[in-house]
Design a protein around this motif. Structure first.
Motif, PDB file in Angstrom:
ATOM      1  N   CYS A 136       1.019  -1.564   0.054  1.00 59.27           N
ATOM      2  CA  CYS A 136      -0.219  -0.370  -0.002  1.00 59.27           C
ATOM      3  C   CYS A 136       0.650   1.310  -0.314  1.00 59.27           C
ATOM      4  O   CYS A 136       2.223   0.958   0.843  1.00 59.27           O
ATOM      5  N   ILE A 137       0.214   2.192  -0.545  1.00 57.66           N
ATOM      6  CA  ILE A 137       0.605   3.454  -0.585  1.00 57.66           C
ATOM      7  C   ILE A 137      -0.162   4.587  -0.703  1.00 57.66           C
ATOM      8  O   ILE A 137      -0.909   4.832  -1.199  1.00 57.66           O
ATOM      9  N   GLU A 138       0.327   5.614   0.296  1.00 54.74           N
ATOM     10  CA  GLU A 138      -0.067   7.121   0.725  1.00 54.74           C
ATOM     11  C   GLU A 138      -0.364   7.803  -0.211  1.00 54.74           C
ATOM     12  O   GLU A 138       0.968   8.134  -0.680  1.00 54.74           O
ATOM     13  N   CYS A 139      -0.834   7.912  -0.846  1.00 52.82           N
ATOM     14  CA  CYS A 139      -0.790   9.893  -1.277  1.00 52.82           C
ATOM     15  C   CYS A 139      -1.647  10.507  -1.528  1.00 52.82           C
ATOM     16  O   CYS A 139      -2.696  10.457  -1.277  1.00 52.82           O
ATOM     17  N   LEU A 185       0.924   5.583 -11.323  1.00 53.13           N
ATOM     18  CA  LEU A 185       0.008   5.173 -10.950  1.00 53.13           C
ATOM     19  C   LEU A 185       0.436   3.604 -11.937  1.00 53.13           C
ATOM     20  O   LEU A 185       0.012   2.835 -10.856  1.00 53.13           O
ATOM     21  N   GLU A 186       0.296   3.820 -13.099  1.00 54.16           N
ATOM     22  CA  GLU A 186       0.969   2.039 -13.496  1.00 54.16           C
ATOM     23  C   GLU A 186       2.117   2.142 -13.459  1.00 54.16           C
ATOM     24  O   GLU A 186       2.217   0.855 -12.746  1.00 54.16           O
ATOM     25  N   GLY A 188       4.401  -2.992  -7.580  1.00 57.13           N
ATOM     26  CA  GLY A 188       3.965  -4.017  -6.725  1.00 57.13           C
ATOM     27  C   GLY A 188       2.856  -3.237  -6.273  1.00 57.13           C
ATOM     28  O   GLY A 188       2.576  -4.572  -5.457  1.00 57.13           O
ATOM     29  N   PHE A 189       2.584  -2.132  -6.149  1.00 56.43           N
ATOM     30  CA  PHE A 189       1.462  -1.850  -5.252  1.00 56.43           C
ATOM     31  C   PHE A 189       0.131  -2.212  -5.508  1.00 56.43           C
ATOM     32  O   PHE A 189       0.170  -1.450  -6.826  1.00 56.43           O
ATOM     33  N   CYS A 190      -0.639  -2.638  -4.555  1.00 53.93           N
ATOM     34  CA  CYS A 190      -1.811  -2.888  -4.850  1.00 53.93           C
ATOM     35  C   CYS A 190      -2.915  -1.788  -4.031  1.00 53.93           C
ATOM     36  O   CYS A 190      -3.994  -2.430  -5.016  1.00 53.93           O
ATOM     37  N   ALA A 242      -5.863   1.966 -13.098  1.00 50.74           N
ATOM     38  CA  ALA A 242      -4.419   1.200 -13.081  1.00 50.74           C
ATOM     39  C   ALA A 242      -4.615  -0.977 -12.643  1.00 50.74           C
ATOM     40  O   ALA A 242      -2.887  -1.058 -13.532  1.00 50.74           O
ATOM     41  N   GLY A 243      -5.155  -1.077 -12.236  1.00 50.95           N
ATOM     42  CA  GLY A 243      -5.423  -2.136 -11.784  1.00 50.95           C
ATOM     43  C   GLY A 243      -5.719  -2.135 -10.457  1.00 50.95           C
ATOM     44  O   GLY A 243      -4.891  -3.640  -9.286  1.00 50.95           O
ATOM     45  N   PHE A 244      -5.206  -0.997  -9.330  1.00 53.55           N
ATOM     46  CA  PHE A 244      -5.326  -1.393  -8.286  1.00 53.55           C
ATOM     47  C   PHE A 244      -6.526  -2.180  -7.349  1.00 53.55           C
ATOM     48  O   PHE A 244      -7.678  -1.882  -8.030  1.00 53.55           O
ATOM     49  N   HIS A 245      -5.702  -3.075  -6.190  1.00 51.56           N
ATOM     50  CA  HIS A 245      -7.092  -3.948  -6.223  1.00 51.56           C
ATOM     51  C   HIS A 245      -8.385  -2.858  -5.111  1.00 51.56           C
ATOM     52  O   HIS A 245      -8.663  -3.134  -4.525  1.00 51.56           O
ATOM     53  N   ASP A 246      -7.485  -2.462  -4.362  1.00 51.98           N
ATOM     54  CA  ASP A 246      -8.519  -1.654  -3.640  1.00 51.98           C
ATOM     55  C   ASP A 246      -8.157   0.258  -3.565  1.00 51.98           C
ATOM     56  O   ASP A 246      -6.491   0.184  -3.527  1.00 51.98           O
ATOM     57  N   VAL A 247     -10.009   0.743  -3.282  1.00 56.36           N
ATOM     58  CA  VAL A 247      -9.046   2.492  -3.063  1.00 56.36           C
ATOM     59  C   VAL A 247      -9.216   2.775  -2.263  1.00 56.36           C
ATOM     60  O   VAL A 247     -11.153   2.949  -1.611  1.00 56.36           O
TER      61      VAL A 247
END
Length: 447
Positions: free
Chosen positions: A148-151, A161-162, A168-170, A206-211
């Motif tokens: 996870c990354i804070e943005c 984001l890509e 590896g961030f999801c 971009a394919g993030f699993h959760d936002v």
């Protein structure tokens, strides 16, 4: 929880103990600063961990940089636009990873990686890439890991984001705070609802699993009506999780907060009413209330873990994973290895000097006794899963008079099966657990 049960909750009925519990820290007591702490205790804890063999491991990396300073900020951060400053930070970060690996070994699998700050996505693409290369050189982050990354939404782009997904961030956590222009103007963090909506869409594309979206209640100029409008707009964006924390106005610790006029802040009772609005609106929208201030969509792993009584919490936050040990890197990072709690130097320069001298940059540490460790785990269970089995109450026998008093106030229920947090108690859950954990025998001393 049926949202209708909240109709019986009234802010003024909480006033007798709101003032006494407000502002307590969530998990640790006031830290006794131990001067001249030697890092040998942490080094030994890492060697002991290495002897035990691989197990669940979480890593937190603190990126202490922002493009600007928000007036409400209570984070350890530095305003910079100098790439050289960030290069020097990454040099020190690589050295710190090397110091840890010299005691722990390399190649451990990480099941939870969190990049916090500051503003991690303030880093350029080459800086982000190098940071993850440092991680990969010392640890193994499998595809199944939660990364996870804070943005800051204003610093986010489709290209970034890509890249983050490629690294590896999801999971993405967006610091929104509030969508009222009046509030944003005072706190110094302005962004439109349309922009937040676009970033959420870009992250999913971009394919993030959760936002996740982070909000704050108790901000200057914030009213129940303006917060309700923010919640309505955020709910329409359908984030997987929403976290809503309470603003803490402490200009003595964070001088930039002096830019906020304290007379524009809601009082304790008004702030309670704001959070009550948060709980009502989000639960009515179908979100599941997690712990004290988090909300997740039905089917989310946090919601399922809490329902099954297996939600965990570490220094990063809630997790459905076995929290195991947590290693922290960067200024102000908090770690927990076995019975040992540690915190890195908060000042960027002090942290860098310690690392350059070949020392683990620890400024504070505390070793839990076996009994205090069990009590800490018990209160984490209560905070995460809202219940505590009778077998776990044995470790809390010293606190039974306090627990009984809270039960008499309707905040807890003591039954033959154990302990349960009531709906009323959930509004004070963090403060209750913090107050009780403050009674631990914190034997703070140089290792």
């Amino acid at each position: 929880m049926n949202p209708s049960v909240l109709d019986d909750i009234h802010p003024h009925s909480f006033e007798p103990y709101l003032h006494g519990l407000a502002g307590l820290a969530p998990s640790l007591p006031p830290k006794v600063r131990v001067n001249g702490v030697a890092p040998e205790g942490y080094e030994q804890a890492l060697r002991d961990l290495a002897q035990q063999g691989p197990g669940p491991l979480a890593i937190y990396i603190h990126v202490p940089f922002c493009p600007t300073r928000c007036n409400f900020c209570a984070c350890t951060t530095n305003v910079t636009h100098d790439p050289g400053t960030i290069d020097a930070y990454l040099d020190s970060l690589e050295d710190e990873f090397g110091l840890v690996a010299s005691h722990l070994g390399r190649g451990w699998a990480v099941n939870h990686l969190h990049l916090g700050g500051g503003t991690p996505n303030h880093l350029r693409d080459d800086h982000l890439t190098r940071l993850m290369e440092i991680v990969d050189d010392h640890f193994r982050v499998p595809e199944s890991a939660l990364a996870c990354i804070e943005c800051n939404p204003r610093r986010t782009s489709p290209q970034q984001l890509e890249l983050l997904r490629e690294l590896g961030f999801c999971s993405l956590s967006l610091g929104v705070q509030d969508l009222s222009w009046e509030v944003q103007r005072v706190i110094g963090r302005v962004h439109s609802a349309a922009m937040i909506r676009d970033v959420c869409g870009m992250a999913r594309a971009a394919g993030f699993h959760d936002v996740s979206i982070d909000l704050i209640h108790g901000l200057p100029e914030q009213t129940e009506a303006s917060l309700a409008a923010t919640l309505e707009q955020v709910i329409a964006m359908e984030p997987d999780r929403i976290r809503c924390f309470s603003y803490r106005h402490v200009p003595s610790d964070f001088p930039h907060q002096a830019a906020i006029n304290p007379q524009t802040l809601p009082g304790v009772t008004e702030n309670f009413a704001l959070f009550l609005r948060v709980v009502k609106d989000l639960t009515q929208a179908g979100y599941i209330w997690i712990g004290a201030e988090c909300f997740a969509r039905p089917g989310d792993e946090w919601a399922m873990a809490q329902a099954a009584g297996r939600l965990h919490r570490n220094g990063i936050g809630f997790t459905a994973l076995d929290s195991g040990c947590q290693l922290a890197f960067g200024p102000h990072g908090n770690g927990e290895v076995g019975r040992l709690l540690v915190q890195n130097e908060s000042d960027l320069g002090a942290w860098q000097r310690a690392v350059k001298a070949g020392h683990l940059p620890i400024s504070w540490g505390h070793r839990l006794s076996d009994r205090d460790y069990q009590r800490r785990r018990a209160y984490e269970q209560l905070l995460c899963n809202l219940t505590l089995p009778r077998s776990s109450l044995d470790s809390l026998d010293e606190d039974l008079p306090t627990l009984e008093r809270f039960a008499a106030q309707g905040l807890l229920e003591l039954t033959g099966d154990g302990l349960r947090v009531t709906v009323s108690g959930r509004f004070l859950l963090r403060s209750l657990c913090a107050r009780l954990e403050r009674s631990l025998n914190w034997d703070c001393r140089p290792w």
